[in-house]
Design a protein around this motif. Structure first.
Motif, PDB file in Angstrom:
ATOM      1  N   ILE A 208       0.845  -1.198   0.000  1.00  8.27           N
ATOM      2  CA  ILE A 208       0.000   0.000   0.000  1.00  8.27           C
ATOM      3  C   ILE A 208       0.882   1.250   0.000  1.00  8.27           C
ATOM      4  CG2 ILE A 208      -1.880  -1.247   1.114  1.00  8.27           C
ATOM      5  CD1 ILE A 208      -1.301   0.187   3.678  1.00  8.27           C
ATOM      6  N   ILE A 209       0.506   2.176  -0.860  1.00  4.99           N
ATOM      7  CA  ILE A 209       1.271   3.406  -1.050  1.00  4.99           C
ATOM      8  C   ILE A 209       0.326   4.595  -0.877  1.00  4.99           C
ATOM      9  CG2 ILE A 209       2.756   4.731  -2.596  1.00  4.99           C
ATOM     10  CD1 ILE A 209       3.333   2.141  -4.142  1.00  4.99           C
ATOM     11  N   ALA A 210       0.509   5.330   0.200  1.00  3.30           N
ATOM     12  CA  ALA A 210      -0.219   6.588   0.390  1.00  3.30           C
ATOM     13  C   ALA A 210       0.589   7.684  -0.290  1.00  3.30           C
ATOM     14  CB  ALA A 210      -0.395   6.881   1.881  1.00  3.30           C
ATOM     15  N   ALA A 211      -0.031   8.410  -1.187  1.00  2.00           N
ATOM     16  CA  ALA A 211       0.725   9.357  -2.008  1.00  2.00           C
ATOM     17  C   ALA A 211       0.065  10.731  -2.019  1.00  2.00           C
ATOM     18  CB  ALA A 211       0.835   8.831  -3.439  1.00  2.00           C
ATOM     19  N   ARG A 212       0.872  11.751  -1.890  1.00  2.00           N
ATOM     20  CA  ARG A 212       0.387  13.128  -2.053  1.00  2.00           C
ATOM     21  C   ARG A 212       1.454  13.924  -2.798  1.00  2.00           C
ATOM     22  NH1 ARG A 212      -3.187  17.011  -0.831  1.00  2.00           N
ATOM     23  NH2 ARG A 212      -2.437  19.064  -0.204  1.00  2.00           N
TER      24      ARG A 212
END
Length: 338
Positions: free
Chosen positions: A11-15
């Motif tokens: 899982i990759i949380a990206a902003r």
């Protein structure tokens, strides 16, 4: 994928990660154990969502979601976990990458609920092409973290390059999270990994670490993890108080938690003093400092230490802390090539 190959969801949380996320996704999709990659675009203002979709390798393993309102990494990760099904979960930051063969080493044994390896910390200007970075071969030296050691390993030291154990990026058993009702605390935008790991170990998680290196972290001056609001420090200290309310902790663990809470709370008090000074002037800041001894002592110590550091640098007695091109989160012993 054979039936014996572990199934991992990355899982990759990206902003605002359009520049870096293709490398992160490619490094995950390269690994045979990865059954899913779930990217959550946390209301980016750049082209993160479309760039992430373009990194698809056609295997059907990539899913990209977008949040319309920025909710922070905890919310994004919880959303990714809910949208996935694999029995193991692996966290990958959007500007980092996996080294080839990482999961093969972590799954060499199955005696854990959380398993983490060493992290190679690479300065941004020293990583022209992260896909060509290779880590030295280290002896695994497996060990398990107990609660007290984990908490103590998250107290940073002044003038020492940061290396808190909360930076670890373990593979996590979904069954363990579900059995204990654990998820990321969505009130936290700082220390959310630390809080989850601490709560898991308090619930009895077998948290295994090996010194072999399988995770590459790019150290950037503009990293989201390097920027946080003053209130984020207060929330992290409050999270320690919530952990202290758990009834099953022995006194040694409780003492370690109190030390960590005080360490974070003192940082908050100093930062809040500086904020008040900038916003309302020295008189208001002094009133805040003198409101209690708990405020005054860390503020005086922090301001004095900052002033002394600046004085020593001007006098040439001490140089500004230099970040090496490459270092490792945990010290390790070199080993013969695997």
């Amino acid at each position: 994928m054979s039936v014996t190959t572990p199934r991992v969801c990355v899982i990759i949380a990206a902003r605002n990660a359009a520049r870096t996320i293709p490398v992160a996704i490619a490094s995950a999709l390269r690994e045979a154990e990865v059954a899913e990659v779930v990217v959550v675009d946390d209301a980016s203002s750049d082209d993160t969502q479309h760039v992430a979709r373009a990194a698809d390798d056609g295997s059907g393993r990539l899913k990209v979601m977008r949040l319309d309102v920025n909710r922070g990494p905890s919310s994004a990760r919880n959303a990714a976990i809910k949208a996935s099904t694999s029995p193991f979960i692996s966290i990958l930051d959007a500007d980092d990458f996996f080294l080839e063969g990482r999961f093969h080493r972590l799954f060499a044994s199955a005696d854990w609920d959380f398993a983490a390896d060493n992290i190679m910390l690479i300065r941004d200007d020293a990583a022209a092409d992260p896909t060509k970075v290779a880590a030295p071969f280290f002896a695994p030296e497996p060990q398990f973290l107990d609660f007290e050691r984990f908490i103590e390993g998250n107290i940073s030291r002044r003038r020492v390059l940061r290396g808190e154990l909360g930076f670890l990026k373990p593979v996590i058993s979904r069954a363990f999270l579900e059995r204990h009702g654990l998820s990321y605390d969505e009130n936290l935008r700082l220390g959310e990994d630390y809080e989850l790991y601490a709560r898991a170990v308090a619930c009895g998680a077998r948290f295994k670490i090996i010194k072999s290196c399988g995770y590459g972290a790019i150290v950037r001056a503009d990293s989201l993890s390097g920027r946080h609001r003053t209130q984020d420090l207060k929330r992290l200290a409050d999270a320690d108080l919530a952990l202290l309310a758990l009834g099953n902790l022995p006194e040694g663990s409780r003492a370690a938690l109190r030390r960590h809470e005080r360490h974070v709370r003192d940082k908050y008090r100093l930062r809040n003093f500086l904020d008040v000074k900038a916003e309302r002037g020295l008189a208001s800041a002094a009133a805040y400092a003198f409101a209690s001894q708990s405020n005054l002592i860390p503020i005086v110590r922090g301001v004095a230490a900052d002033k002394l550091d600046a004085l020593f640098r001007r006098a040439g007695i001490a140089a500004k802390q230099q970040v090496p091109p490459m270092r490792f989160l945990m010290s390790a012993t070199s080993a013969a090539k695997e």
